[in-house]
Design an enzyme around this catalytic site. Structure first.
Site, PDB file in Angstrom:
ATOM      1  N   LYS A  25      46.208  60.759  46.282  1.00 27.87           N
ATOM      2  CA  LYS A  25      45.293  60.560  45.152  1.00 27.87           C
ATOM      3  C   LYS A  25      44.473  61.828  44.902  1.00 27.87           C
ATOM      4  CE  LYS A  25      43.686  56.333  44.379  1.00 27.87           C
ATOM      5  NZ  LYS A  25      42.914  55.113  44.694  1.00 27.87           N
ATOM      6  N   THR A  78      31.110  45.954  44.690  1.00 25.47           N
ATOM      7  CA  THR A  78      30.587  44.587  44.560  1.00 25.47           C
ATOM      8  C   THR A  78      30.676  43.908  45.924  1.00 25.47           C
ATOM      9  OG1 THR A  78      31.325  44.510  42.284  1.00 25.47           O
ATOM     10  CG2 THR A  78      30.893  42.401  43.351  1.00 25.47           C
ATOM     11  N   GLU A 133      36.403  47.927  32.405  1.00 25.72           N
ATOM     12  CA  GLU A 133      37.583  48.756  32.200  1.00 25.72           C
ATOM     13  C   GLU A 133      37.858  48.804  30.701  1.00 25.72           C
ATOM     14  OE1 GLU A 133      40.981  47.860  34.692  1.00 25.72           O
ATOM     15  OE2 GLU A 133      39.642  47.152  36.249  1.00 25.72           O
ATOM     16  N   ASN A 174      28.549  38.593  36.792  1.00 29.87           N
ATOM     17  CA  ASN A 174      29.978  38.392  36.529  1.00 29.87           C
ATOM     18  C   ASN A 174      30.316  36.902  36.445  1.00 29.87           C
ATOM     19  OD1 ASN A 174      30.646  41.034  36.282  1.00 29.87           O
ATOM     20  ND2 ASN A 174      31.973  41.160  38.066  1.00 29.87           N
ATOM     21  N   PHE A 190      31.579  37.489  24.809  1.00 26.96           N
ATOM     22  CA  PHE A 190      32.246  36.704  25.860  1.00 26.96           C
ATOM     23  C   PHE A 190      32.408  35.234  25.495  1.00 26.96           C
ATOM     24  CE2 PHE A 190      33.346  39.392  29.484  1.00 26.96           C
ATOM     25  CZ  PHE A 190      32.978  40.602  28.906  1.00 26.96           C
ATOM     26  N   CYS A 225      38.192  41.847  38.690  1.00 27.47           N
ATOM     27  CA  CYS A 225      36.793  41.519  39.003  1.00 27.47           C
ATOM     28  C   CYS A 225      36.473  40.022  38.946  1.00 27.47           C
ATOM     29  CB  CYS A 225      35.863  42.287  38.069  1.00 27.47           C
ATOM     30  SG  CYS A 225      36.096  44.052  38.201  1.00 27.47           S
TER      31      CYS A 225
HETATM   32  C1  UGA Z   1      33.954  42.868  34.221  1.00 22.62           C
HETATM   33  C2  UGA Z   1      32.511  42.842  33.681  1.00 22.62           C
HETATM   34  O1  UGA Z   1      32.523  42.620  32.279  1.00 22.62           O
HETATM   35  C3  UGA Z   1      31.806  44.173  33.977  1.00 22.62           C
HETATM   36  O2  UGA Z   1      30.447  44.093  33.551  1.00 22.62           O
HETATM   37  C4  UGA Z   1      31.855  44.424  35.484  1.00 22.62           C
HETATM   38  O3  UGA Z   1      31.259  45.671  35.817  1.00 22.62           O
HETATM   39  C5  UGA Z   1      33.309  44.442  35.943  1.00 22.62           C
HETATM   40  O4  UGA Z   1      33.920  43.166  35.612  1.00 22.62           O
HETATM   41  C6  UGA Z   1      33.315  44.644  37.435  1.00 22.62           C
HETATM   42  O5  UGA Z   1      32.829  43.770  38.152  1.00 22.62           O
HETATM   43  O6  UGA Z   1      33.723  45.710  37.892  1.00 22.62           O
HETATM   44  P1  UGA Z   1      36.282  43.914  33.394  1.00 22.62           P
HETATM   45  O7  UGA Z   1      36.902  43.066  34.459  1.00 22.62           O
HETATM   46  O8  UGA Z   1      36.673  45.349  33.290  1.00 22.62           O
HETATM   47  O9  UGA Z   1      34.676  43.881  33.521  1.00 22.62           O
HETATM   48  O10 UGA Z   1      36.662  43.275  31.981  1.00 22.62           O
HETATM   49  P2  UGA Z   1      35.995  42.231  30.955  1.00 22.62           P
HETATM   50  O11 UGA Z   1      35.888  42.885  29.648  1.00 22.62           O
HETATM   51  O12 UGA Z   1      34.769  41.610  31.510  1.00 22.62           O
HETATM   52  O13 UGA Z   1      37.148  41.121  30.868  1.00 22.62           O
HETATM   53  C7  UGA Z   1      37.492  40.304  31.983  1.00 22.62           C
HETATM   54  C8  UGA Z   1      38.470  39.230  31.566  1.00 22.62           C
HETATM   55  O14 UGA Z   1      37.835  38.276  30.711  1.00 22.62           O
HETATM   56  C9  UGA Z   1      39.679  39.758  30.761  1.00 22.62           C
HETATM   57  O15 UGA Z   1      40.844  39.102  31.215  1.00 22.62           O
HETATM   58  C10 UGA Z   1      39.377  39.352  29.333  1.00 22.62           C
HETATM   59  O16 UGA Z   1      40.543  39.130  28.569  1.00 22.62           O
HETATM   60  C11 UGA Z   1      38.616  38.047  29.558  1.00 22.62           C
HETATM   61  N1  UGA Z   1      37.714  37.704  28.436  1.00 22.62           N
HETATM   62  C12 UGA Z   1      36.639  38.477  28.142  1.00 22.62           C
HETATM   63  C13 UGA Z   1      37.977  36.549  27.702  1.00 22.62           C
HETATM   64  O17 UGA Z   1      38.952  35.807  27.957  1.00 22.62           O
HETATM   65  N2  UGA Z   1      37.114  36.223  26.687  1.00 22.62           N
HETATM   66  C14 UGA Z   1      36.023  36.976  26.378  1.00 22.62           C
HETATM   67  O18 UGA Z   1      35.272  36.594  25.436  1.00 22.62           O
HETATM   68  C15 UGA Z   1      35.791  38.137  27.123  1.00 22.62           C
END
Ligand code: UGA
Length: 420
Positions: A9, A97, A131, A184, A225, A236
């Site tokens: 890496k 985390t 992400e 989360n 969300f 996550c």
């Molecule tokens: C999530 C949190 O949003 C971040 O704040 C946090 O820092 C991160 O986890 C972490 O713990 O590292 P992430 O997993 O990158 O971020 O992505 P999200 O945008 O939160 O989406 C997570 C899942 O929820 C995805 O599968 C997405 O499709 C789903 N989702 C999101 C829904 O089904 N509906 C929504 O309205 C939003």
């Protein structure tokens, strides 16, 4: 100075390659490597000597029972302890985390393995970036949480974050650790809530998109969300909810609400596949295309992706599947070689859809909405769309001659048209 024990890496990064797809990241890394601001090494001592603040950002994966595997954190704490030098004050910041009270364990571990007389403090500074928009989330966060039990460490952390225009919440270490799991879990709860509502919408002929809009306009609730779909995935939410449930059980305060959040999430995919079966009946030998492999748009990450879970289900039932994803295919081939060997990988969404009896949208990549649907309809054996992310406009798709099925969109479009 970034330290990693994976030589490959580090070599990749030194060569200017970024091992993941994250919009905007490559430019930042390239620029800062060139200016000498960013360096990489596999030598922990070099990293610890380099700066007063040391961030621990290692994986905290789930164990089979949902609890967190903290062995990487423990190992790094020992490694840092081994190279801390007396008279060299260091702040060891946990970015990963972790369960509440991990800071205490890190402190104990460093104390046990370090030379007598070393000076250090442990701080919790959880990360909230997503992400796909990691750079923007990091540079313009909603808040910065710093959990510290020492004024000296807190002062240093506040100085570090001074250039950021964001509110800083100062707490004790335990609260900072809890904020991350609680945040989360709450976001996942919002998603499961709207997904549960989507089931009621389907059964009652309402439109979950309108319901989400209507409740989201209330500032106390907010629209974020509340996108109904196949459920949450990624590296996550699934892991963090299981961890929070396990932590709560461990400290004797069972968090049954979160168990239901997890149930709804699993159920959502099951129901979606049931809907596909209801329309196509037997999936064996059915030609189906799946658009999307990554767990969400703008990332190539396929870990815990609901799209992959969906693929596994329909492939195991004997469907003949063609797939397309703008960025996630390589990672899918790397991490799910067996599954991917059973599907046809295509170069465009239109190619994947050609000759199939149904199209499933599993990830809401914006470019899918701009696909050539006239061509898609023409080339499909039967023009059926299962939109697992409510990406498309049902009225437009119906108008174009598709049998369109979204999530929680039980509205009878003919009736709406007559009424308007
Ligand atoms: C999530 C949190 O949003 C971040 O704040 C946090 O820092 C991160 O986890 C972490 O713990 O590292 P992430 O997993 O990158 O971020 O992505 P999200 O945008 O939160 O989406 C997570 C899942 O929820 C995805 O599968 C997405 O499709 C789903 N989702 C999101 C829904 O089904 N509906 C929504 O309205 C939003």
């Amino acid at each position: 100075m970034c330290v990693d024990n994976n030589q490959k890496k580090i070599d990749t990064l030194l060569a200017g390659d970024i091992p993941i797809y994250e919009p905007g990241l490559e430019e930042i890394v390239t620029k800062n490597v060139a200016s000498g601001n960013l360096q990489f090494t596999t030598n922990t001592e070099v990293g610890v000597d380099h700066g007063e603040i040391i961030f621990i950002a290692v994986p905290t994966p789930p164990q089979p029972d949902g609890s967190v595997d903290l062995s990487f954190i423990e190992k790094v704490a020992r490694e840092i302890a081994a190279v801390l030098k007396p008279g060299q004050y260091r702040v060891v910041v946990d970015k990963s985390t972790v369960p509440v009270k991990t800071g205490e364990k890190v402190t104990d571990t460093i104390n046990r393995y370090a030379d007598k007389g070393v000076e250090f403090d442990v701080v919790s500074n959880p990360e909230f970036l997503r992400e796909g928009c990691a750079v923007a989330d990091l540079m313009e966060p909603d808040r910065i949480v710093i959990g510290a039990n020492s004024d000296r460490a807190m002062a240093l952390m506040q100085k570090l974050y001074e250039p950021f225009v964001a509110p800083v919440l100062v707490t004790d270490i335990n609260s900072a650790e809890l904020i991350k799991h609680a945040a989360n879990s709450f976001l996942a709860l919002k998603i499961s809530y709207i997904n549960a509502v989507s089931q009621i919408c389907e059964a009652s002929g309402a439109d979950v998109e309108k319901v989400a809009e209507g409740i989201g306009m209330d500032k106390r609730i907010g629209r974020h969300f509340l996108n109904a779909g196949l459920g949450y995935g990624g590296s996550c939410f699934p892991k963090d909810l299981a961890a929070f449930v396990a932590i709560a059980d461990q400290i004797g305060v069972p968090f049954t609400l979160l168990k239901e959040v997890m149930n709804i999430n699993e159920n959502q995919l099951e129901r979606f596949v049931d809907n596909i079966r209801e329309k196509l009946w037997v999936l064996k030998e059915k030609k189906i295309s799946v658009w999307g492999l990554s767990f969400k748009p703008d990332t190539d990450d396929v870990r815990e992706s609901v799209a992959i879970k969906l693929l596994e289900k329909i492939v195991s039932e004997g469907a003949e599947v063609s797939v397309f994803d703008p960025k996630g295919t390589d990672k899918a081939l790397e991490f799910f070689p067996d599954l991917m060997s059973k599907v046809k990988v295509c170069a465009t969404p239109e190619e994947a859809a050609a000759g199939t009896e149904a199209l499933i949208i599993a990830t809401e990549w914006p470019e899918f909405a701009g696909a050539d649907f006239a061509k898609v309809k023409e080339s499909m054996l039967t023009p059926v769309i299962f939109d697992g992310r409510n990406l498309l406009d049902p009225a437009k798709m119906t108008e174009q001659g598709f049998d369109y099925r979204g999530i929680g969109r039980g509205v009878d479009l003919e009736k709406v048209e007559t009424a308007s």
